[in-house]
Design a protein around this motif. Structure first.
Motif, PDB file in Angstrom:
ATOM      1  N   TRP A 116      22.014  21.376 -21.400  1.00  0.00           N
ATOM      2  CA  TRP A 116      23.092  22.366 -21.338  1.00  0.00           C
ATOM      3  C   TRP A 116      22.551  23.755 -21.029  1.00  0.00           C
ATOM      4  N   MET A 117      21.355  24.043 -21.560  1.00  0.00           N
ATOM      5  CA  MET A 117      20.723  25.328 -21.273  1.00  0.00           C
ATOM      6  C   MET A 117      20.425  25.449 -19.780  1.00  0.00           C
ATOM      7  N   ILE A 118      19.818  24.400 -19.211  1.00  0.00           N
ATOM      8  CA  ILE A 118      19.485  24.441 -17.781  1.00  0.00           C
ATOM      9  C   ILE A 118      20.766  24.496 -16.950  1.00  0.00           C
ATOM     10  N   ALA A 119      21.747  23.670 -17.319  1.00  0.00           N
ATOM     11  CA  ALA A 119      22.997  23.618 -16.558  1.00  0.00           C
ATOM     12  C   ALA A 119      23.656  24.989 -16.549  1.00  0.00           C
ATOM     13  N   THR A 120      23.710  25.649 -17.737  1.00  0.00           N
ATOM     14  CA  THR A 120      24.347  26.979 -17.789  1.00  0.00           C
ATOM     15  C   THR A 120      23.587  27.974 -16.931  1.00  0.00           C
ATOM     16  N   SER A 121      22.248  27.840 -16.908  1.00  0.00           N
ATOM     17  CA  SER A 121      21.446  28.847 -16.207  1.00  0.00           C
ATOM     18  C   SER A 121      21.630  28.787 -14.699  1.00  0.00           C
ATOM     19  N   ILE A 122      22.068  27.651 -14.151  1.00  0.00           N
ATOM     20  CA  ILE A 122      22.226  27.574 -12.687  1.00  0.00           C
ATOM     21  C   ILE A 122      23.687  27.510 -12.269  1.00  0.00           C
ATOM     22  N   ARG A 123      24.583  27.926 -13.167  1.00  0.00           N
ATOM     23  CA  ARG A 123      26.003  27.927 -12.814  1.00  0.00           C
ATOM     24  C   ARG A 123      26.446  29.298 -12.323  1.00  0.00           C
ATOM     25  N   PRO A 124      27.413  29.323 -11.403  1.00  0.00           N
ATOM     26  CA  PRO A 124      28.018  30.610 -11.053  1.00  0.00           C
ATOM     27  C   PRO A 124      28.773  31.174 -12.271  1.00  0.00           C
ATOM     28  N   LYS A 125      28.879  32.494 -12.309  1.00  0.00           N
ATOM     29  CA  LYS A 125      29.433  33.150 -13.511  1.00  0.00           C
ATOM     30  C   LYS A 125      30.841  32.678 -13.869  1.00  0.00           C
ATOM     31  N   PRO A 174      13.364  18.567 -28.843  1.00  0.00           N
ATOM     32  CA  PRO A 174      13.771  19.658 -29.749  1.00  0.00           C
ATOM     33  C   PRO A 174      12.595  20.320 -30.455  1.00  0.00           C
ATOM     34  N   TRP A 175      11.567  19.535 -30.758  1.00  0.00           N
ATOM     35  CA  TRP A 175      10.396  20.078 -31.440  1.00  0.00           C
ATOM     36  C   TRP A 175       9.642  21.064 -30.541  1.00  0.00           C
ATOM     37  N   VAL A 176       9.653  20.788 -29.231  1.00  0.00           N
ATOM     38  CA  VAL A 176       8.843  21.574 -28.301  1.00  0.00           C
ATOM     39  C   VAL A 176       9.544  22.852 -27.852  1.00  0.00           C
ATOM     40  N   VAL A 177      10.879  22.815 -27.769  1.00  0.00           N
ATOM     41  CA  VAL A 177      11.608  24.007 -27.306  1.00  0.00           C
ATOM     42  C   VAL A 177      11.397  25.146 -28.305  1.00  0.00           C
ATOM     43  N   PRO A 178      11.018  26.354 -27.834  1.00  0.00           N
ATOM     44  CA  PRO A 178      10.814  27.483 -28.750  1.00  0.00           C
ATOM     45  C   PRO A 178      12.042  27.713 -29.627  1.00  0.00           C
ATOM     46  N   SER A 179      11.822  28.042 -30.895  1.00  0.00           N
ATOM     47  CA  SER A 179      12.950  28.033 -31.817  1.00  0.00           C
ATOM     48  C   SER A 179      14.012  29.069 -31.455  1.00  0.00           C
ATOM     49  N   VAL A 180      13.606  30.242 -30.977  1.00  0.00           N
ATOM     50  CA  VAL A 180      14.607  31.248 -30.616  1.00  0.00           C
ATOM     51  C   VAL A 180      15.475  30.741 -29.464  1.00  0.00           C
ATOM     52  N   VAL A 181      14.831  30.094 -28.480  1.00  0.00           N
ATOM     53  CA  VAL A 181      15.578  29.563 -27.336  1.00  0.00           C
ATOM     54  C   VAL A 181      16.554  28.492 -27.818  1.00  0.00           C
ATOM     55  N   ALA A 182      16.078  27.617 -28.711  1.00  0.00           N
ATOM     56  CA  ALA A 182      16.927  26.529 -29.215  1.00  0.00           C
ATOM     57  C   ALA A 182      18.130  27.097 -29.970  1.00  0.00           C
ATOM     58  N   ALA A 209      19.078  14.415 -28.599  1.00  0.00           N
ATOM     59  CA  ALA A 209      17.904  15.289 -28.592  1.00  0.00           C
ATOM     60  C   ALA A 209      17.855  16.148 -27.334  1.00  0.00           C
ATOM     61  N   VAL A 210      18.221  15.569 -26.214  1.00  0.00           N
ATOM     62  CA  VAL A 210      17.994  16.257 -24.936  1.00  0.00           C
ATOM     63  C   VAL A 210      19.196  17.092 -24.493  1.00  0.00           C
ATOM     64  N   PHE A 211      20.403  16.749 -25.019  1.00  0.00           N
ATOM     65  CA  PHE A 211      21.601  17.404 -24.501  1.00  0.00           C
ATOM     66  C   PHE A 211      21.556  18.937 -24.535  1.00  0.00           C
ATOM     67  N   SER A 252      19.447  22.981 -37.334  1.00  0.00           N
ATOM     68  CA  SER A 252      18.154  22.902 -37.990  1.00  0.00           C
ATOM     69  C   SER A 252      17.676  21.448 -38.123  1.00  0.00           C
ATOM     70  N   ILE A 253      18.626  20.541 -38.371  1.00  0.00           N
ATOM     71  CA  ILE A 253      18.270  19.116 -38.439  1.00  0.00           C
ATOM     72  C   ILE A 253      17.826  18.637 -37.056  1.00  0.00           C
ATOM     73  N   TRP A 254      18.564  19.043 -36.046  1.00  0.00           N
ATOM     74  CA  TRP A 254      18.226  18.671 -34.663  1.00  0.00           C
ATOM     75  C   TRP A 254      16.800  19.115 -34.336  1.00  0.00           C
ATOM     76  N   LYS A 255      16.458  20.349 -34.760  1.00  0.00           N
ATOM     77  CA  LYS A 255      15.159  20.920 -34.411  1.00  0.00           C
ATOM     78  C   LYS A 255      14.025  20.292 -35.231  1.00  0.00           C
ATOM     79  N   GLY A 256      14.291  19.962 -36.497  1.00  0.00           N
ATOM     80  CA  GLY A 256      13.211  19.570 -37.389  1.00  0.00           C
ATOM     81  C   GLY A 256      12.895  18.081 -37.426  1.00  0.00           C
ATOM     82  N   THR A 257      13.885  17.246 -37.078  1.00  0.00           N
ATOM     83  CA  THR A 257      13.689  15.802 -37.208  1.00  0.00           C
ATOM     84  C   THR A 257      12.512  15.253 -36.390  1.00  0.00           C
TER      85      THR A 257
END
Lengths: 292, 299
Positions: free
Chosen positions: B51-60, A110-118, B45-47, A164-169
């Motif tokens: 989810w972002m990757i999964a959505t990006s490779i799904r059919p509409k 979460p820390w590494v993903v760009p904030s707008v993308v997150a 942390a990773v979910f 925000s908690i997810w991103k900042g922790t």
């Protein structure tokens, strides 16, 4: 002669840039809070000195009261949760176990993903009709039907806080992990020999050892949370009905939607005073640490 | 021995030992608990990333299917093709790249010289200047936003990528100088003196002896600037008005529609925006973590 002039020459560009793009704008920003600057007066160059008029107008705005309350909730929730979870994660990850590197890298994501993308990803997960957050909560039996998390005035601020908690922790975890690694192993072993249980060891041995880093992490989290614009702006724009408005987004709206720059600067100046106090505490803590 | 005869301090200390022994879970159970907690934290942390990757490779049709399914049934690159066929995304990427490279080069050059001078030489202000720099970093962007707007308007630099460079320097440079001074103060300067004795000029000694030793710090600072410039949203969204000058984060947020949003394409854009940052981060992980952590905590 050279040795005397060199250092000044080398520092000069940095000083010039900082004076030009930090010091001067800050002074000019505070000055703006005392003038009636709007787009019209900006064009004609006739901004008038109005004393504390802008501040009075801000205090008279009911949205300002709501934004202040929201800022308090937002900051307290973020700081408490990020420090609590960050400490727990740091303690968990501060041990030699197989696969610990894998977990550490994952938890840093979460820390590494760009904030707008997150933020945009979370907005998608909160989607009221096909959002995965709703589906998971439904499957777990916590909800009985989909809820518009960002569209409901009762939940919007808290939904953004979760992101925000997810991103900042992870950043807090990183700071505390670095501090834990500097606690001498012998102290921990001595405590265990004396029969200190897990909680007592944490409270009486570990926390006192990392207290300065902990305080630094707290002040940094405070500053970053007050200045966190992206999360709120890209999820709710402070809405619905100002339910997730914080002082930062309010100042932004005054300034760049209503172009009442004087009023915006008044809010910004108040935030600035708060942050200067926090920064002073932060610097005192760093110096205390260097003195240790 | 009678308990009353024990010193009260000692009694207090021996009490939890008994409690602890009786409540202690067996070791395999404790290990299992730790791993379960770690897995929960990991998934939490990773979910969203998954989810972002999964959505990006799904059919509409699958993206908007209700209820959404956690597991992928089929994969497609259609969203990426839709995103990359138009010229827009490429232009946003070029704008971001241009801005990132310029800001990184300028801030590294300025902060290396200033950081070196502050660490190496004692002069008037060599103690207060770094602290002043750190203060500069803490100023709230919202206070700077308005004067910047007024200034850029005055200079006619609104809606220009070049106008963003000084704005970004305000946001990066103070901390860069502070971190760089920290790194340079760990370099043993006796080596520089030795090089000077051996006949190096001041410049050669700096270039050939000091700079290579400070390299990890410089890499960390450069990466920090790169990541923050690449991700910056607030200033860009306020000062950039026309579509063709948008940066990537701005372009992404522009994909949110007022009524409907094509989340597949948006998430594909998210993956492509995040990819360079993740790549840089995992290559440099060790240096970065020690650099940022060390700089922030140790000063």
């Amino acid at each position: 002669m050279g040795a005397r002039v060199y250092p000044y020459l080398m520092v000069l560009p940095a000083v010039l840039v900082v004076v030009g793009v930090v010091v001067y704008p800050v002074i000019s920003g505070i000055m703006t809070a005392f003038y009636d600057v709007t787009l019209r007066t900006l064009n004609t160059g006739t901004a008038q000195f109005v004393g504390f008029r802008n501040f009075e107008r801000v205090f008279a705005d009911p949205v300002f009261v709501q934004a202040s309350t929201n800022t308090l909730i937002w900051v307290v929730l973020n700081v408490v949760a990020q420090l609590g979870l960050g400490l727990a994660l740091a303690l968990l990850l501060h041990r030699a176990m197989p696969g610990i590197g894998f977990f550490r890298s994952g938890i840093l994501v979460p820390w590494v993903v760009p904030s707008v993308v997150a933020v945009l990803t979370w907005r998608w997960m909160y989607d009221p009709s096909v959002g995965i957050a709703n589906e998971i909560l439904l499957k777990l039996g916590i909800l009985d039907r989909y809820h518009p998390w960002l569209g409901d005035t009762a939940t919007s601020l808290y939904a953004v806080t979760v992101e925000s908690i997810w991103k900042g922790t992870p950043f807090v975890m990183l700071l505390l992990l670095a501090a834990l690694q500097m606690v001498p192993r012998s102290i921990l072993e001595a405590a265990s020999m004396d029969g200190a249980s897990g909680w007592r060891k944490l409270w009486y041995v570990i926390l006192p050892q990392i207290r300065v880093s902990f305080a630094i992490a707290a002040v940094l989290t405070f500053i970053l949370t007050v200045n966190n614009f992206n999360a709120i702006w890209l999820m709710t724009e402070g809405g619905p009905l100002n339910s997730s408005e914080i002082l930062f987004t309010l100042a932004y709206k005054y300034g760049f939607q209503r172009f009442d720059l004087g009023k915006a600067s008044a809010v910004a100046t108040m935030l600035f005073v708060g942050l200067v106090i926090a920064t002073t505490v932060y610097l005192k803590l760093i110096q205390a640490k260097e003195g240790d | 021995m009678d308990t009353a005869a024990i010193h009260p301090r000692q009694r207090e200390r021996s009490a939890p030992r008994v409690v602890k022994r009786s409540f202690q879970l067996p070791k395999p159970v404790r290990t299992a608990l730790v791993y379960i907690t770690l897995w929960i934290a990991f998934i939490w942390a990773v979910f969203p990333f998954y989810w972002m990757i999964a959505t990006s490779i799904r059919p509409k049709d699958e993206i908007f299917q209700r209820p959404p399914s956690l597991i992928l049934n089929g994969a497609t690159l259609q969203n990426y093709i839709d995103l990359l066929v138009g010229a827009q995304f490429w232009r946003f990427a070029m704008n971001s790249l241009l801005l990132t490279v310029s800001v990184t080069i300028i801030s590294v050059l300025i902060s290396v010289t200033a950081g070196y001078a502050m660490a190496r030489h004692r002069f008037k202000g060599s103690v207060t200047l770094p602290l002043f720099m750190l203060y500069g970093q803490m100023f709230p962007p919202v206070l700077l936003l308005i004067p910047f707007y007024v200034q850029l308007r005055f200079l006619g630099w609104l809606d220009s990528l070049w106008g963003l460079i000084p704005v970004y320097l305000s946001y990066m440079l103070p901390l860069c100088v502070w971190l760089m001074r920290g790194f340079f103060s760990q370099v043993p300067f006796s080596l520089e003196d030795a090089a000077r004795m051996d006949g190096c000029t001041r410049w050669q000694a700096f270039w050939k002896v000091i700079l290579p030793m400070a390299r990890p710090g410089i890499v960390a600072v450069a990466t920090w600037v790169m990541i923050h410039t690449w991700n910056e949203f607030l200033y860009a969204s306020t000062f950039i008005l026309s579509d063709t000058k948008r940066t990537l984060p701005l372009g992404l947020s522009g994909l949110i529609g007022q009524y409907t949003t094509d989340w597949g394409v948006l998430m594909a854009g998210g993956v492509l925006t995040a990819a360079p940052i993740l790549l840089v981060f995992f290559i440099l992980q060790k240096q970065l973590v020690s650099g940022i952590g060390g700089g922030a905590v140790k000063g």
